[in-house]
Design an enzyme around this catalytic site. Structure first.
Site, mmCIF file in Angstrom:
data_model
loop_
_atom_site.group_PDB
_atom_site.id
_atom_site.type_symbol
_atom_site.label_atom_id
_atom_site.label_comp_id
_atom_site.label_asym_id
_atom_site.label_seq_id
_atom_site.Cartn_x
_atom_site.Cartn_y
_atom_site.Cartn_z
ATOM 1 N N CYS A 341 34.409 39.083 35.366
ATOM 2 C CA CYS A 341 33.016 38.866 35.763
ATOM 3 C C CYS A 341 31.999 38.947 34.625
ATOM 4 O O CYS A 341 31.118 38.081 34.545
ATOM 5 C CB CYS A 341 32.610 39.763 36.915
ATOM 6 S SG CYS A 341 33.784 41.008 37.390
ATOM 7 N N ARG A 370 45.357 45.625 33.138
ATOM 8 C CA ARG A 370 44.971 46.877 33.778
ATOM 9 C C ARG A 370 46.101 47.888 33.629
ATOM 10 O O ARG A 370 47.272 47.542 33.765
ATOM 11 C CB ARG A 370 44.687 46.654 35.275
ATOM 12 C CG ARG A 370 43.549 45.694 35.502
ATOM 13 C CD ARG A 370 43.275 45.521 36.978
ATOM 14 N NE ARG A 370 42.236 44.510 37.167
ATOM 15 C CZ ARG A 370 41.835 44.058 38.362
ATOM 16 N NH1 ARG A 370 42.390 44.557 39.458
ATOM 17 N NH2 ARG A 370 40.906 43.148 38.439
ATOM 18 N N GLN A 388 44.138 36.297 37.331
ATOM 19 C CA GLN A 388 43.427 36.168 38.597
ATOM 20 C C GLN A 388 42.968 34.730 38.768
ATOM 21 O O GLN A 388 42.544 34.098 37.811
ATOM 22 C CB GLN A 388 42.176 37.041 38.579
ATOM 23 C CG GLN A 388 42.453 38.516 38.665
ATOM 24 C CD GLN A 388 41.151 39.293 38.727
ATOM 25 O OE1 GLN A 388 40.286 39.136 37.880
ATOM 26 N NE2 GLN A 388 41.017 40.118 39.741
ATOM 27 N N ASP A 390 40.204 33.524 39.685
ATOM 28 C CA ASP A 390 38.882 34.115 39.872
ATOM 29 C C ASP A 390 37.815 33.038 40.035
ATOM 30 O O ASP A 390 37.973 31.921 39.555
ATOM 31 C CB ASP A 390 38.562 34.945 38.617
ATOM 32 C CG ASP A 390 37.721 36.162 38.951
ATOM 33 O OD1 ASP A 390 37.245 36.264 40.101
ATOM 34 O OD2 ASP A 390 37.541 37.005 38.057
ATOM 35 N N HIS A 392 33.212 32.910 40.450
ATOM 36 C CA HIS A 392 31.948 33.573 40.740
ATOM 37 C C HIS A 392 30.952 32.523 41.175
ATOM 38 O O HIS A 392 30.855 31.460 40.556
ATOM 39 C CB HIS A 392 31.457 34.347 39.520
ATOM 40 C CG HIS A 392 32.382 35.462 39.159
ATOM 41 N ND1 HIS A 392 33.387 35.326 38.228
ATOM 42 C CD2 HIS A 392 32.478 36.723 39.642
ATOM 43 C CE1 HIS A 392 34.069 36.454 38.158
ATOM 44 N NE2 HIS A 392 33.543 37.317 39.001
ATOM 45 N N LYS A 472 32.650 42.960 51.803
ATOM 46 C CA LYS A 472 33.698 42.007 51.417
ATOM 47 C C LYS A 472 34.559 41.585 52.588
ATOM 48 O O LYS A 472 34.620 42.261 53.614
ATOM 49 C CB LYS A 472 34.584 42.626 50.334
ATOM 50 C CG LYS A 472 35.355 43.852 50.803
ATOM 51 C CD LYS A 472 36.449 44.232 49.813
ATOM 52 C CE LYS A 472 37.213 45.454 50.312
ATOM 53 N NZ LYS A 472 38.371 45.784 49.515
ATOM 54 N N HIS A 518 31.994 37.356 44.104
ATOM 55 C CA HIS A 518 33.300 37.291 43.439
ATOM 56 C C HIS A 518 34.280 36.836 44.488
ATOM 57 O O HIS A 518 34.182 37.251 45.630
ATOM 58 C CB HIS A 518 33.811 38.670 43.001
ATOM 59 C CG HIS A 518 32.861 39.489 42.225
ATOM 60 N ND1 HIS A 518 33.039 39.739 40.898
ATOM 61 C CD2 HIS A 518 31.748 40.157 42.583
ATOM 62 C CE1 HIS A 518 32.081 40.528 40.470
ATOM 63 N NE2 HIS A 518 31.280 40.807 41.478
#
Length: 644
Positions: A341, A370, A388, A390, A392, A472, A518
């Site tokens: 992000c 991670r 990911q 991902d 946004h 979420k 996200h």
RNA sequence: GCCGAUAUAGCUCAGUUUGGUAGAGCGGCUGAUUCGUAAUCAGUAGGUCACCGGUUCAAGUCCGGUUAUCGGCUCCA
């Protein structure tokens, strides 16, 4: 004698004497056939033993052995019986903790100096069988709290005492106990009438587990088991476990040459082998294409950033434990990214924005790192470096609902393409600690709800389970074996736009803060591919099969023709390999079959003369001989259908 | 990270109980065979028995530690 009225829902009531048992009541109200299956009862909505006396007017429903609830009760009772067997066999060495029914079975936690091993199973199962044979009734009794505490204290059952003291604090002043034989356990019930109901059971594995799931509390030894009313059902279940084992992505990943994990590289780090890499590329290509069509632009961002960035984003504070420690570059600290992000925000903040260009939709297959505790790592499912899918989205408050709708739309389409049509959806609302205004929370929670309603998506609400920065939606998909996997997540964020001072110029000429969403559909590519491997048992649909077809010649005579076929089909866009070894056809078919190759192209003298191939599908079915063009068309058609 | 188990050839596994310096099948390679829908035959090359240390005349085997993996707990994409 007082009289009470009893009835099953929707039927006429009968008057009986107060104090009759639930079982007797069912006898009055139901046919023999109906009540024979009853294992417990629902009395005025409360789960009750069949032996429970009825004192007031009661609407009673049988809980059938075949129902989910019936299974739950059986397994819970089985846990008690296992605990009884363990206490009888190991006596004073063992303290009992808790023993609930869980999905597909039950467990019981014990405190014992030496942990149990599967070698103990035979003896425990044998003793359980004796208990079952003895037909011991499950007897319920209620005890005042103080007496119960005294009782378990005297027995030295400290865990039960701790549970009781918690209940006492919650204001309970009495508890129920269940006894079968000499074994007495604290339990809410209900239970099966007697131990003979337990017809088939099996102990499955042992494991350590913390008392009350708290890693600071003692480690107990847990025995998992399962139970069914019918031996056939147990066998079916064990077969399902076998099936799951066969589909294990770690095993198939090795067999199919998809990926490897090596000590020299490090735990939780995936090396994609050529076939796995191709599989992943096909998935990525589809993903990028679908996103482009849905109005997303693609981003690429780096793997490391200055530590200061992670301070600004707040990751160092609230996610620091999962981040790898800093490395120094020219005397400045940098860290590997655990999320994408802040980079997308960097792209946003590189230019000024107007309300007119919203919504901005940016996606990236972003690889993050991670720290995962060693014990948590698991094949592709839980790793330390993963990618990911991902994205946004930055938008105005009035666009939020429509954007969420669009995301869900794309999300379901992508899941469907990968063969997942069943899922559970959860909406997580505001937790106790949160940032952002109440107004914002309300607006966005409502937007999430309305978007789901509009899409006709059924969901459950997890109150207070949202992340601190916004509400979420989570989607858990169900695979071929009915197991669920959390993959997709859609999160509104009020935090990062604030932290990074993101703005856009509104219609009024003033600066406003955009809303940030996200979202990830597959979650992690590594994990998703792991799920796909197990979902399809390695037999991927044609569009994502790394090897779509394999050419098998019958004798050396056809080699030249095969090479030509291979080249032509590749030109036509078919992912084709060839096995021209001097082996028997059977041998090559077997190998292609084990690699789950969708199509085998068999070439002998006949095909060579006619300029065709004979097509064998991986299910064993044969198609009539066809020309190369016909086969290439068949492949591209099937692929198009797969990703439509 | 915690509890328990496991680690032998590219793969799947035997050998560990009762210490005496490694074995099978598959796969690889070589040769023979030229074969029509799930394993053709023969020969041959592969192992510092995860790593480090200890006990012993001698350790794959016994003991301790480390690492990784597996089943869970915790955590989670």
């Amino acid at each position: 004698m007082t009289e009470i009225s009893i009835s099953v829902p929707g039927e006429e009531a009968k008057t009986v004497e107060a104090g009759i048992s639930a079982q007797e009541a069912l006898k009055e109200l139901l046919s023999k056939k109906q009540r024979k299956q009853a294992i417990a009862a629902l009395c005025n909505g409360e789960r009750t033993d069949l032996s429970a006396p009825l004192q007031t007017d009661t609407v009673i429903e049988p809980i059938l052995a075949s129902s989910d609830e019936g299974m739950h009760i059986l397994r819970h009772s089985s846990a008690h019986i296992m605990a009884q067997a363990v206490k009888e066999l190991f006596g004073q060495d063992v303290k009992v903790a808790i023993g609930p029914a869980i999905e597909d079975g039950y467990y019981y936690d014990f405190d014992r100096d030496t942990a149990f091993t599967p070698d103990d199973f035979a003896a425990i199962e044998e003793r359980m069988a004796e208990i079952v044979k003895a037909r011991l009734p499950f007897e319920r009794r209620t005890l005042p709290m103080t007496e119960a505490i005294t009782f378990f204290s005297e027995q030295g059952e400290e865990y039960k005492v701790e549970l009781l003291k918690d209940l006492e604090q919650k204001g309970e002043n009495s508890v129920s106990l269940y006894q079968q034989g000499d074994f007495i356990d604290l339990c809410r019930g209900p239970h099966i009438p007697d131990t003979s109901w337990l017809k088939s059971f099996k102990l499955l594995r042992v494991a350590g587990s913390y008392w009350r799931g708290d890693e600071h509390k003692p480690m107990l030894t847990r025995i998992y088991g399962t139970a069914f009313f019918d031996k056939k059902d147990l066998k079916k279940y064990l077969n399902r476990l076998e099936e799951a084992k066969k589909r294990d992505h770690r095993k198939l990943g090795k067999q199919l040459g998809l990926f490897t994990i090596q000590d020299e590289v490090g735990p939780g780090l995936i090396l994609w082998q050529p076939r796995g890499s191709l599989l992943r590329k096909l998935i990525e290509d589809y993903w990028k294409d679908a996103h482009y069509k849905h109005g997303y632009d693609l981003l690429y961002t780096p793997h490391i950033a200055r530590q200061d960035l992670w301070k600004t984003s707040g990751h160092l504070d609230f996610y620091g434990e999962n981040m790898y420690s800093a490395m120094e570059i020219d005397e400045v600290a940098y860290q590997l990214k655990p999320m994408n992000c802040p980079f997308h925000i960097g792209v946003y903040n590189a230019t000024k924005h107007s309300y007119r260009e919203f919504p901005v939709r940016w996606c990236e297959l972003g690889t993050v790192y991670r720290y995962e505790r060693t014990g948590a790592l698991h094949g592709l499912m839980r790793v330390r470096g993963f990618t990911q899918d991902d994205a946004h989205i930055f938008c105005r408050p009035d666009q939020l609902e429509e954007e969420i709708f669009n995301i869900i739309d794309l999300n379901l389409q992508v899941l469907k393409t990968f063969g997942f049509a069943e899922y559970d959806v959860y909406l997580s609302t505001r937790p106790e600690k949160y940032v952002g205004s109440d107004e914002h929370w309300e607006l966005s929670t409502k937007a999430l709800q309305q978007a789901m309603d509009k899409k006709g998506l059924a969901y459950a609400v997890d109150p207070g389970e949202g992340v601190f920065y916004g509400p979420k939606i989570d989607i858990k998909i169900k695979d071929q074996l009915g197991r669920s996997w959390q993959c997709s997540t859609i999160q509104v964020d009020f935090n990062l736009p604030e932290r990074f001072g993101m703005t856009y110029t509104g219609q009024d000429g003033a600066e406003h803060q955009p809303i940030m969403i996200h979202r990830a559909l597959m979650g992690s590519l590594e994990r998703f591919i792991g799920v796909l491997i197990e979902h399809y048992a390695g037999a991927f649909p044609l569009w994502m099969a790394p090897e779509q077809a394999r050419i098998l010649n019958i004798t050396d005579t056809q080699v030249d023709y095969c090479v030509q076929v291979h080249a032509e089909l590749r030109k036509a866009g078919v992912r084709v390999e060839q096995d021209l070894r001097n082996e028997k056809l059977n041998y090559k078919i077997r190998e292609a079959q084990m690699m789950k190759t969708p199509y085998m192209l068999i070439i002998g003298d006949r095909e060579m003369e006619e300029g065709t191939v004979t097509v064998r599908k991986r299910n064993g079915e044969n198609l009539p001989p066809m020309t190369l063009q016909e086969f290439a068309d068949l492949v591209s058609q099937e692929c198009e259908q797969g990703t439509a």
